[in-house]
Write a protein that holds these residues in place. Structure first.
Motif, PDB file in Angstrom:
ATOM      1  N   LEU A  36      -6.265  -4.137  24.240  1.00  0.00           N
ATOM      2  CA  LEU A  36      -5.583  -5.423  24.041  1.00  0.00           C
ATOM      3  C   LEU A  36      -6.503  -6.590  24.370  1.00  0.00           C
ATOM      4  N   LEU A  37      -7.302  -6.433  25.418  1.00  0.00           N
ATOM      5  CA  LEU A  37      -8.269  -7.464  25.780  1.00  0.00           C
ATOM      6  C   LEU A  37      -9.304  -7.638  24.676  1.00  0.00           C
ATOM      7  N   ARG A  38      -9.787  -6.520  24.150  1.00  0.00           N
ATOM      8  CA  ARG A  38     -10.784  -6.571  23.063  1.00  0.00           C
ATOM      9  C   ARG A  38     -10.217  -7.289  21.846  1.00  0.00           C
ATOM     10  N   ILE A  39      -8.989  -6.960  21.488  1.00  0.00           N
ATOM     11  CA  ILE A  39      -8.352  -7.607  20.337  1.00  0.00           C
ATOM     12  C   ILE A  39      -8.127  -9.088  20.623  1.00  0.00           C
ATOM     13  N   GLY A  40      -7.664  -9.389  21.838  1.00  0.00           N
ATOM     14  CA  GLY A  40      -7.367 -10.775  22.196  1.00  0.00           C
ATOM     15  C   GLY A  40      -8.570 -11.689  22.178  1.00  0.00           C
ATOM     16  N   CYS A  41      -9.729 -11.178  22.581  1.00  0.00           N
ATOM     17  CA  CYS A  41     -10.921 -12.027  22.580  1.00  0.00           C
ATOM     18  C   CYS A  41     -11.791 -11.770  21.356  1.00  0.00           C
ATOM     19  N   GLU A  42     -11.270 -10.976  20.415  1.00  0.00           N
ATOM     20  CA  GLU A  42     -11.950 -10.707  19.143  1.00  0.00           C
ATOM     21  C   GLU A  42     -13.378 -10.213  19.357  1.00  0.00           C
ATOM     22  N   ALA A  43     -13.513  -9.241  20.260  1.00  0.00           N
ATOM     23  CA  ALA A  43     -14.834  -8.704  20.607  1.00  0.00           C
ATOM     24  C   ALA A  43     -15.082  -7.385  19.887  1.00  0.00           C
ATOM     25  N   ALA A  44     -16.348  -7.029  19.783  1.00  0.00           N
ATOM     26  CA  ALA A  44     -16.717  -5.748  19.184  1.00  0.00           C
ATOM     27  C   ALA A  44     -16.362  -4.599  20.117  1.00  0.00           C
ATOM     28  N   GLY A  45     -16.553  -4.800  21.410  1.00  0.00           N
ATOM     29  CA  GLY A  45     -16.267  -3.746  22.371  1.00  0.00           C
ATOM     30  C   GLY A  45     -16.149  -4.293  23.774  1.00  0.00           C
ATOM     31  N   VAL A  46     -15.520  -3.496  24.633  1.00  0.00           N
ATOM     32  CA  VAL A  46     -15.346  -3.853  26.033  1.00  0.00           C
ATOM     33  C   VAL A  46     -15.625  -2.602  26.859  1.00  0.00           C
ATOM     34  N   ALA A  47     -16.354  -2.776  27.967  1.00  0.00           N
ATOM     35  CA  ALA A  47     -16.636  -1.662  28.871  1.00  0.00           C
ATOM     36  C   ALA A  47     -16.198  -2.040  30.275  1.00  0.00           C
ATOM     37  N   LEU A  48     -15.642  -1.075  30.981  1.00  0.00           N
ATOM     38  CA  LEU A  48     -15.208  -1.271  32.359  1.00  0.00           C
ATOM     39  C   LEU A  48     -16.141  -0.505  33.275  1.00  0.00           C
ATOM     40  N   TYR A  49     -16.606  -1.169  34.319  1.00  0.00           N
ATOM     41  CA  TYR A  49     -17.467  -0.567  35.335  1.00  0.00           C
ATOM     42  C   TYR A  49     -16.750  -0.619  36.677  1.00  0.00           C
ATOM     43  N   THR A  50     -16.730   0.502  37.388  1.00  0.00           N
ATOM     44  CA  THR A  50     -16.111   0.550  38.705  1.00  0.00           C
ATOM     45  C   THR A  50     -17.040   1.295  39.652  1.00  0.00           C
ATOM     46  N   GLY A  51     -16.703   1.238  40.914  1.00  0.00           N
ATOM     47  CA  GLY A  51     -17.492   1.938  41.918  1.00  0.00           C
ATOM     48  C   GLY A  51     -17.950   0.994  42.988  1.00  0.00           C
ATOM     49  N   ASP A  52     -18.665   1.546  43.937  1.00  0.00           N
ATOM     50  CA  ASP A  52     -19.143   0.753  45.060  1.00  0.00           C
ATOM     51  C   ASP A  52     -20.407   0.005  44.676  1.00  0.00           C
ATOM     52  N   ARG A  53     -20.500  -1.182  45.189  1.00  0.00           N
ATOM     53  CA  ARG A  53     -21.689  -1.979  44.918  1.00  0.00           C
ATOM     54  C   ARG A  53     -22.853  -1.417  45.706  1.00  0.00           C
ATOM     55  N   PRO A  54     -24.076  -1.624  45.358  1.00  0.00           N
ATOM     56  CA  PRO A  54     -24.603  -2.544  44.361  1.00  0.00           C
ATOM     57  C   PRO A  54     -24.661  -1.976  42.941  1.00  0.00           C
ATOM     58  N   VAL A  55     -24.406  -0.685  42.774  1.00  0.00           N
ATOM     59  CA  VAL A  55     -24.458  -0.098  41.432  1.00  0.00           C
ATOM     60  C   VAL A  55     -23.062   0.398  41.053  1.00  0.00           C
ATOM     61  N   GLN A  56     -22.588  -0.057  39.904  1.00  0.00           N
ATOM     62  CA  GLN A  56     -21.286   0.382  39.418  1.00  0.00           C
ATOM     63  C   GLN A  56     -21.481   1.219  38.164  1.00  0.00           C
ATOM     64  N   LYS A  57     -20.689   2.278  38.028  1.00  0.00           N
ATOM     65  CA  LYS A  57     -20.794   3.212  36.907  1.00  0.00           C
ATOM     66  C   LYS A  57     -19.819   2.834  35.800  1.00  0.00           C
ATOM     67  N   ARG A  58     -20.221   3.121  34.556  1.00  0.00           N
ATOM     68  CA  ARG A  58     -19.346   2.861  33.411  1.00  0.00           C
ATOM     69  C   ARG A  58     -18.187   3.851  33.450  1.00  0.00           C
ATOM     70  N   GLU A  59     -16.983   3.307  33.421  1.00  0.00           N
ATOM     71  CA  GLU A  59     -15.766   4.116  33.512  1.00  0.00           C
ATOM     72  C   GLU A  59     -15.156   4.342  32.129  1.00  0.00           C
ATOM     73  N   LEU A  60     -15.012   3.285  31.360  1.00  0.00           N
ATOM     74  CA  LEU A  60     -14.362   3.352  30.049  1.00  0.00           C
ATOM     75  C   LEU A  60     -15.042   2.395  29.078  1.00  0.00           C
ATOM     76  N   VAL A  61     -15.046   2.769  27.805  1.00  0.00           N
ATOM     77  CA  VAL A  61     -15.529   1.898  26.734  1.00  0.00           C
ATOM     78  C   VAL A  61     -14.491   1.915  25.622  1.00  0.00           C
ATOM     79  N   VAL A  62     -14.161   0.734  25.127  1.00  0.00           N
ATOM     80  CA  VAL A  62     -13.226   0.606  24.011  1.00  0.00           C
ATOM     81  C   VAL A  62     -13.920  -0.209  22.929  1.00  0.00           C
ATOM     82  N   GLY A  63     -13.904   0.286  21.713  1.00  0.00           N
ATOM     83  CA  GLY A  63     -14.556  -0.407  20.605  1.00  0.00           C
ATOM     84  C   GLY A  63     -16.017  -0.016  20.492  1.00  0.00           C
ATOM     85  N   ALA A  64     -16.762  -0.854  19.769  1.00  0.00           N
ATOM     86  CA  ALA A  64     -18.179  -0.585  19.520  1.00  0.00           C
ATOM     87  C   ALA A  64     -19.038  -1.428  20.452  1.00  0.00           C
ATOM     88  N   GLY A  65     -20.292  -1.066  20.534  1.00  0.00           N
ATOM     89  CA  GLY A  65     -21.226  -1.839  21.340  1.00  0.00           C
ATOM     90  C   GLY A  65     -22.113  -0.925  22.158  1.00  0.00           C
TER      91      GLY A  65
END
Length: 162
Positions: A36-65
């Motif tokens: 929904l966020l990707r559609i709302g901002c008309e983006a090619a793709g969106v990725a979510l990163y979570t985890g403890d800082r300083p390095v966060q791991k990619r959790e999910l990707v929606v769309g292209a990119g």
């Protein structure tokens, strides 16, 4: 908002509420929120990163990119817009609209979904540790039984090794 847009938004929120109340993994809910966020901002793709800082791991990707596997604090991947959400970071590929225009309710729901993902991961890790401790205690119990059963040192060492 037009009548069609209002109906689409109502339909999307109904779907989100249904997912939130289901027994599905929180991952399904967060994936739909990212879509929904990707559609709302008309983006090619969106990725979510979570985890403890300083390095966060990619959790999910929606769309292209092209999204990196991990994200270091302070790094700015070229061509991607970075947005902080409670418990994680979003990278957005080629947004057509500014993310500031996205509905606040969607951002709050996404933050809650990310929190749920983190809790699921924590619970999974806790279950593993409990199971591991159970195996350790069982092995210790077996060694104790072997010691109590025999006074023959050679037999005892073989039993303990097994």
């Amino acid at each position: 908002m037009t009548g069609v847009a209002t109906r689409e938004a109502t339909k999307a929120w109904s779907e989100i509420l249904e997912l939130a109340g289901s027994d599905e993994s929180g991952r399904v809910l967060v994936e739909r929120l990212l879509e929904l966020l990707r559609i709302g901002c008309e983006a090619a793709g969106v990725a979510l990163y979570t985890g403890d800082r300083p390095v966060q791991k990619r959790e999910l990707v929606v769309g292209a990119g092209e999204f990196p596997d991990s994200l270091e604090e302070g790094s700015e991947p070229a061509g991607l817009e970075r947005v902080g959400v409670a418990g994680g970071v979003l990278l957005v590929d080629r947004p057509g609209r500014p993310l500031a225009d996205i509905e606040q309710g969607l951002k709050v729901a996404l933050a809650a979904g990310v929190r749920g993902l983190r809790l699921e991961r924590h619970l999974k890790r806790q279950r593993f540790e409990v199971n591991y401790r159970g195996v350790e205690l069982e092995a210790l119990y077996d060694v104790g039984l072997a010691i109590a059963r025999t006074l023959n040192l050679k037999e005892l060492t073989e039993e303990i090794l097994l």
